[in-house]
Design a protein around this motif. Structure first.
Motif, PDB file in Angstrom:
ATOM      1  N   ALA A   1      -7.823 -15.731 -43.968  1.00 12.26           N
ATOM      2  CA  ALA A   1      -7.104 -16.843 -43.340  1.00 12.26           C
ATOM      3  C   ALA A   1      -7.944 -17.479 -42.237  1.00 12.26           C
ATOM      4  CB  ALA A   1      -5.765 -16.352 -42.782  1.00 12.26           C
ATOM      5  N   LEU A   2      -8.630 -16.656 -41.452  1.00 13.41           N
ATOM      6  CA  LEU A   2      -9.467 -17.186 -40.380  1.00 13.41           C
ATOM      7  C   LEU A   2     -10.712 -17.883 -40.934  1.00 13.41           C
ATOM      8  CD1 LEU A   2      -9.195 -14.221 -37.844  1.00 13.41           C
ATOM      9  CD2 LEU A   2      -8.098 -16.465 -37.660  1.00 13.41           C
ATOM     10  N   LEU A   3     -11.271 -17.344 -42.012  1.00 10.25           N
ATOM     11  CA  LEU A   3     -12.403 -18.007 -42.654  1.00 10.25           C
ATOM     12  C   LEU A   3     -12.006 -19.385 -43.176  1.00 10.25           C
ATOM     13  CD1 LEU A   3     -14.021 -15.048 -44.625  1.00 10.25           C
ATOM     14  CD2 LEU A   3     -15.093 -16.338 -42.770  1.00 10.25           C
ATOM     15  N   GLU A   4     -10.839 -19.448 -43.796  1.00 10.18           N
ATOM     16  CA  GLU A   4     -10.367 -20.726 -44.317  1.00 10.18           C
ATOM     17  C   GLU A   4     -10.111 -21.719 -43.192  1.00 10.18           C
ATOM     18  OE1 GLU A   4      -6.964 -19.610 -46.574  1.00 10.18           O
ATOM     19  OE2 GLU A   4      -8.144 -18.617 -48.157  1.00 10.18           O
ATOM     20  N   ARG A   5      -9.729 -21.219 -42.040  1.00  7.84           N
ATOM     21  CA  ARG A   5      -9.498 -22.079 -40.883  1.00  7.84           C
ATOM     22  C   ARG A   5     -10.825 -22.561 -40.281  1.00  7.84           C
ATOM     23  NH1 ARG A   5      -4.971 -22.738 -37.503  1.00  7.84           N
ATOM     24  NH2 ARG A   5      -5.523 -24.273 -35.910  1.00  7.84           N
ATOM     25  N   GLY A   6     -11.911 -21.840 -40.574  1.00  9.61           N
ATOM     26  CA  GLY A   6     -13.217 -22.228 -40.046  1.00  9.61           C
ATOM     27  C   GLY A   6     -13.396 -21.909 -38.578  1.00  9.61           C
ATOM     28  N   THR A   7     -12.763 -20.855 -38.099  1.00  6.90           N
ATOM     29  CA  THR A   7     -12.843 -20.485 -36.692  1.00  6.90           C
ATOM     30  C   THR A   7     -13.832 -19.342 -36.489  1.00  6.90           C
ATOM     31  OG1 THR A   7     -11.613 -19.498 -34.851  1.00  6.90           O
ATOM     32  CG2 THR A   7     -10.810 -19.020 -37.053  1.00  6.90           C
ATOM     33  N   PRO A   8     -14.573 -19.335 -35.377  1.00  8.09           N
ATOM     34  CA  PRO A   8     -15.491 -18.220 -35.087  1.00  8.09           C
ATOM     35  C   PRO A   8     -14.778 -16.873 -34.956  1.00  8.09           C
ATOM     36  CG  PRO A   8     -15.964 -20.102 -33.656  1.00  8.09           C
ATOM     37  CD  PRO A   8     -14.678 -20.406 -34.361  1.00  8.09           C
ATOM     38  N   TYR A   9     -13.466 -16.889 -34.718  1.00 10.43           N
ATOM     39  CA  TYR A   9     -12.732 -15.628 -34.624  1.00 10.43           C
ATOM     40  C   TYR A   9     -12.797 -14.841 -35.929  1.00 10.43           C
ATOM     41  CZ  TYR A   9     -10.660 -16.745 -30.078  1.00 10.43           C
ATOM     42  OH  TYR A   9     -10.468 -17.017 -28.747  1.00 10.43           O
ATOM     43  N   ALA A  10     -13.062 -15.516 -37.025  1.00  6.11           N
ATOM     44  CA  ALA A  10     -13.189 -14.817 -38.303  1.00  6.11           C
ATOM     45  C   ALA A  10     -14.287 -13.771 -38.243  1.00  6.11           C
ATOM     46  CB  ALA A  10     -13.467 -15.818 -39.420  1.00  6.11           C
ATOM     47  N   GLY A  11     -15.338 -14.046 -37.466  1.00  2.81           N
ATOM     48  CA  GLY A  11     -16.443 -13.108 -37.361  1.00  2.81           C
ATOM     49  C   GLY A  11     -16.037 -11.780 -36.766  1.00  2.81           C
ATOM     50  N   ALA A  12     -15.138 -11.796 -35.799  1.00  5.74           N
ATOM     51  CA  ALA A  12     -14.695 -10.555 -35.173  1.00  5.74           C
ATOM     52  C   ALA A  12     -13.939  -9.691 -36.171  1.00  5.74           C
ATOM     53  CB  ALA A  12     -13.820 -10.855 -33.957  1.00  5.74           C
ATOM     54  N   VAL A  13     -13.047 -10.304 -36.935  1.00  4.04           N
ATOM     55  CA  VAL A  13     -12.275  -9.537 -37.922  1.00  4.04           C
ATOM     56  C   VAL A  13     -13.180  -9.064 -39.052  1.00  4.04           C
ATOM     57  CG1 VAL A  13     -10.319  -9.607 -39.513  1.00  4.04           C
ATOM     58  CG2 VAL A  13     -10.184 -10.795 -37.315  1.00  4.04           C
ATOM     59  N   ALA A  14     -14.129  -9.912 -39.463  1.00  5.50           N
ATOM     60  CA  ALA A  14     -15.066  -9.511 -40.511  1.00  5.50           C
ATOM     61  C   ALA A  14     -15.906  -8.320 -40.061  1.00  5.50           C
ATOM     62  CB  ALA A  14     -15.965 -10.686 -40.888  1.00  5.50           C
ATOM     63  N   ALA A  15     -16.320  -8.310 -38.790  1.00  8.23           N
ATOM     64  CA  ALA A  15     -17.112  -7.198 -38.272  1.00  8.23           C
ATOM     65  C   ALA A  15     -16.308  -5.902 -38.302  1.00  8.23           C
ATOM     66  CB  ALA A  15     -17.574  -7.504 -36.850  1.00  8.23           C
ATOM     67  N   VAL A  16     -15.025  -5.981 -37.979  1.00  6.97           N
ATOM     68  CA  VAL A  16     -14.162  -4.788 -38.036  1.00  6.97           C
ATOM     69  C   VAL A  16     -14.014  -4.314 -39.473  1.00  6.97           C
ATOM     70  CG1 VAL A  16     -11.811  -3.947 -37.667  1.00  6.97           C
ATOM     71  CG2 VAL A  16     -12.920  -5.364 -35.921  1.00  6.97           C
ATOM     72  N   CYS A  17     -13.751  -5.226 -40.392  1.00  5.25           N
ATOM     73  CA  CYS A  17     -13.593  -4.850 -41.801  1.00  5.25           C
ATOM     74  C   CYS A  17     -14.856  -4.186 -42.339  1.00  5.25           C
ATOM     75  CB  CYS A  17     -13.251  -6.079 -42.645  1.00  5.25           C
ATOM     76  SG  CYS A  17     -11.607  -6.761 -42.350  1.00  5.25           S
ATOM     77  N   ALA A  18     -16.017  -4.630 -41.860  1.00  6.74           N
ATOM     78  CA  ALA A  18     -17.287  -4.096 -42.351  1.00  6.74           C
ATOM     79  C   ALA A  18     -17.510  -2.652 -41.934  1.00  6.74           C
ATOM     80  CB  ALA A  18     -18.439  -4.965 -41.865  1.00  6.74           C
ATOM     81  N   THR A  19     -16.773  -2.163 -40.924  1.00  6.66           N
ATOM     82  CA  THR A  19     -16.924  -0.773 -40.497  1.00  6.66           C
ATOM     83  C   THR A  19     -16.144   0.178 -41.384  1.00  6.66           C
ATOM     84  OG1 THR A  19     -15.014  -0.786 -38.983  1.00  6.66           O
ATOM     85  CG2 THR A  19     -17.138  -1.539 -38.095  1.00  6.66           C
TER      86      THR A  19
END
Length: 214
Positions: free
Chosen positions: A153-171
């Motif tokens: 959802a954050l990626l689709e919104r195009g917000t830099p906050y998507a990076g924080a959630v993606a970093a968590v998911c990657a762990t």
């Protein structure tokens, strides 16, 4: 030695993401140099976190606050409460929230929710980073479908906050779903009577302090 390095990278990822997914205020702005330094000291951390730090540093605080409220408070597609993704605002949600409280109590640390629900992503991340990495990671893994849906959802919104959630998911172990459909399949059928969250006060930040019990 490698395991210790990997563990420290995960803790740094969680702590930095916890702060950056909290409501932006002067305290957060003051911490940005320290957060950037932590990322530089641990090059294994996802560089997307650095992108978000830069965004927060160069954007006026009033703009950050307005954007945060619009993104996370006024749009349920970006809910930061993990139990929202599994149980909406149903009666069962109270039992799920109790699980977070039990994990905090069992850690032996005093967790001050500051009036916030215990499943707020920033709070869970800080708990994992500072108190109990194993228990905190288990909570994140159990609620991974919601995390992945939030990421999309954050990626689709195009917000830099998507990076924080993606970093968590990657762990988390295993591959992340390739698309929203796969993430929804991980989540299973939606909870009945799910109506979403009521707006919450974004000014309440999670605080974790060392102590005996919760």
């Amino acid at each position: 030695m490698r395991r210790r390095r990997d563990e420290m990278t995960t803790r740094v990822t969680y702590q930095v993401a916890a702060w950056m997914l909290s409501y932006p205020d002067e305290d957060l702005v003051g911490r940005l140099p320290a957060l950037r330094a932590a990322l530089e000291e641990h090059p294994g951390v996802d560089p997307a976190l650095g992108v978000l730090v830069d965004h927060l540093a160069r954007t006026p605080l009033a703009t950050l606050q307005s954007e945060y409220v619009e993104l996370f408070d006024l749009d349920r597609k970006h809910a930061l409460h993990l139990s929202y993704w599994t149980d909406g605002d149903t009666r069962r949600r109270g039992e799920v929230l109790g699980r977070f409280k039990s994990a905090y109590r069992a850690s032996g640390w005093l967790v001050d929710t500051g009036g916030e629900l215990p499943d707020h992503l920033s709070m869970v991340l800080e708990f994992a980073a500072l108190a109990d990495l194993e228990a905190g990671s288990a909570l994140l893994l159990d609620f991974r479908p919601g995390l992945e849906l939030l990421r999309f959802a954050l990626l689709e919104r195009g917000t830099p906050y998507a990076g924080a959630v993606a970093a968590v998911c990657a762990t988390l172990p295993g591959e992340s779903p390739a698309d929203r459909r796969a993430a929804m399949a991980m989540a299973g059928p939606p909870a009945p009577e799910a109506v979403g969250l009521e707006p919450y006060d974004p000014r309440l930040l999670p605080v974790i302090g060392q102590g005996a019990g919760a």
